[in-house]
Design a protein around this motif. Structure first.
Motif, mmCIF file in Angstrom:
data_model
loop_
_atom_site.group_PDB
_atom_site.id
_atom_site.type_symbol
_atom_site.label_atom_id
_atom_site.label_comp_id
_atom_site.label_asym_id
_atom_site.label_seq_id
_atom_site.Cartn_x
_atom_site.Cartn_y
_atom_site.Cartn_z
ATOM 1 N N ALA A 84 0.810 -1.223 0.000
ATOM 2 C CA ALA A 84 0.000 0.000 0.000
ATOM 3 C C ALA A 84 0.841 1.270 0.000
ATOM 4 O O ALA A 84 0.470 2.271 -0.603
ATOM 5 C CB ALA A 84 -0.942 0.004 1.196
ATOM 6 N N CYS A 85 2.002 1.229 0.687
ATOM 7 C CA CYS A 85 2.813 2.451 0.803
ATOM 8 C C CYS A 85 4.265 2.259 0.372
ATOM 9 O O CYS A 85 5.049 3.211 0.373
ATOM 10 C CB CYS A 85 2.774 2.979 2.231
ATOM 11 N N ASN B 296 -6.740 4.893 -2.713
ATOM 12 C CA ASN B 296 -6.690 4.488 -1.305
ATOM 13 C C ASN B 296 -5.906 3.190 -1.132
ATOM 14 O O ASN B 296 -5.510 2.530 -2.102
ATOM 15 C CB ASN B 296 -8.089 4.421 -0.680
ATOM 16 N N GLU B 297 -5.655 2.836 0.107
ATOM 17 C CA GLU B 297 -4.754 1.722 0.414
ATOM 18 C C GLU B 297 -5.234 0.400 -0.171
ATOM 19 O O GLU B 297 -4.429 -0.390 -0.675
ATOM 20 C CB GLU B 297 -4.583 1.587 1.939
ATOM 21 N N ILE B 298 -6.554 0.146 -0.113
ATOM 22 C CA ILE B 298 -7.047 -1.135 -0.617
ATOM 23 C C ILE B 298 -6.844 -1.244 -2.122
ATOM 24 O O ILE B 298 -6.594 -2.334 -2.656
ATOM 25 C CB ILE B 298 -8.527 -1.372 -0.217
ATOM 26 N N GLN B 299 -6.922 -0.125 -2.837
ATOM 27 C CA GLN B 299 -6.658 -0.156 -4.275
ATOM 28 C C GLN B 299 -5.219 -0.607 -4.550
ATOM 29 O O GLN B 299 -4.966 -1.438 -5.426
ATOM 30 C CB GLN B 299 -6.888 1.208 -4.925
ATOM 31 N N HIS B 300 -4.274 -0.089 -3.789
ATOM 32 C CA HIS B 300 -2.863 -0.437 -3.990
ATOM 33 C C HIS B 300 -2.606 -1.907 -3.675
ATOM 34 O O HIS B 300 -1.829 -2.575 -4.373
ATOM 35 C CB HIS B 300 -1.980 0.445 -3.116
ATOM 36 N N ILE B 301 -3.263 -2.411 -2.640
ATOM 37 C CA ILE B 301 -3.071 -3.818 -2.255
ATOM 38 C C ILE B 301 -3.627 -4.737 -3.344
ATOM 39 O O ILE B 301 -2.981 -5.712 -3.754
ATOM 40 C CB ILE B 301 -3.727 -4.116 -0.899
ATOM 41 N N ILE B 302 -4.835 -4.426 -3.833
ATOM 42 C CA ILE B 302 -5.446 -5.231 -4.896
ATOM 43 C C ILE B 302 -4.622 -5.135 -6.177
ATOM 44 O O ILE B 302 -4.430 -6.121 -6.890
ATOM 45 C CB ILE B 302 -6.911 -4.796 -5.139
#
Length: 229
Positions: free
Chosen positions: A20-21, A75-81
């Motif tokens: 995510a980051c 957002n963070e969930i977008q990056h993880i997916i």
């Protein structure tokens, strides 16, 4: 040997990075750093109810659904997916599946789920990507919930263009007649949970559910990592 100690050893040679980051994970952090995890936005039950009415109620193929997080651009969930879907970070799929299982554990019991099925990709798209990200999510969910999952029950027979920029009606037309059951015995009389990464209009889930019900499935529910409003 504890998982934290193993992480310390592995991190010494190849530091693990939060998808995510992109910051280095601490030894006690599993896949997402605590800071990013704290920013993940759980989907409130009120929104789930509203979105069910908007996406599924009129078609009457999906009995209930539960998207765990709210998906927003950046957002963070977008990056993880995205890390799972395009960067081959398969562990992210298992991790997300386990989170789904934890978040909806009571619903899985109430729904009496007997089989988990990931939404299939067309064979050409799966070959190009090398894998189906939803299979890893379903696997993680299965590991945590102890409910079996199968990739052999249904297949995507129609190659469909990406739905990212399509309207709700266009998405519905795009997935019409896209699926077929390939093992009727696996699904007959079963209460099934369909699993996907992100639910947008619900068209893909609905079409898949329609086909499964038409071939003898008892009832269909759905779950996803996130929902895009």
């Amino acid at each position: 040997m504890s998982s934290e100690l193993l992480n310390k050893i592995f991190d010494f040679f190849l530091p693990r990075i939060c998808p995510a980051c992109n910051q280095k994970l601490k030894s006690f952090e599993e896949l997402v750093c605590d800071s990013c995890f704290s920013k993940l936005k759980l989907t409130p039950e009120s929104l789930i109810k509203t979105e069910y009415e908007n996406k599924f109620a009129s078609k009457n193929f999906v009995s209930e659904f539960h998207p765990v997080f709210v998906f927003e651009d950046g957002n963070e969930i977008q990056h993880i997916i995205h890390a799972l879907k395009y960067k081959r970070q398969f562990r992210a799929g298992i991790y997300l599946g386990k989170i789904i299982a934890h978040q909806i554990s009571q619903k899985l019991t109430d729904w009496e789920i007997e089989l988990i099925i990931p939404i299939p990709l067309h064979s050409l798209k799966k070959a190009a990507r090398g894998y189906n990200q939803s299979e890893f999510i379903a696997k993680g969910l299965s590991i945590e919930s102890k409910i079996p999952f199968s990739t052999k029950a249904i297949q995507r027979k129609k190659f469909t263009e990406t739905q990212t920029h399509l309207s709700a009606l266009e998405r519905q037309q795009n997935v019409k007649d896209a699926f077929k059951v390939k093992n009727k015995k696996l699904i007959e009389g079963k209460t099934i949970l369909l699993v996907d990464d992100v639910i947008t209009t619900g068209s893909t889930i609905s079409e898949c559910a329609k086909v499964l019900l038409g071939k003898g499935a008892k009832q269909i529910y759905a779950a996803s990592v996130a929902i895009a409003e």
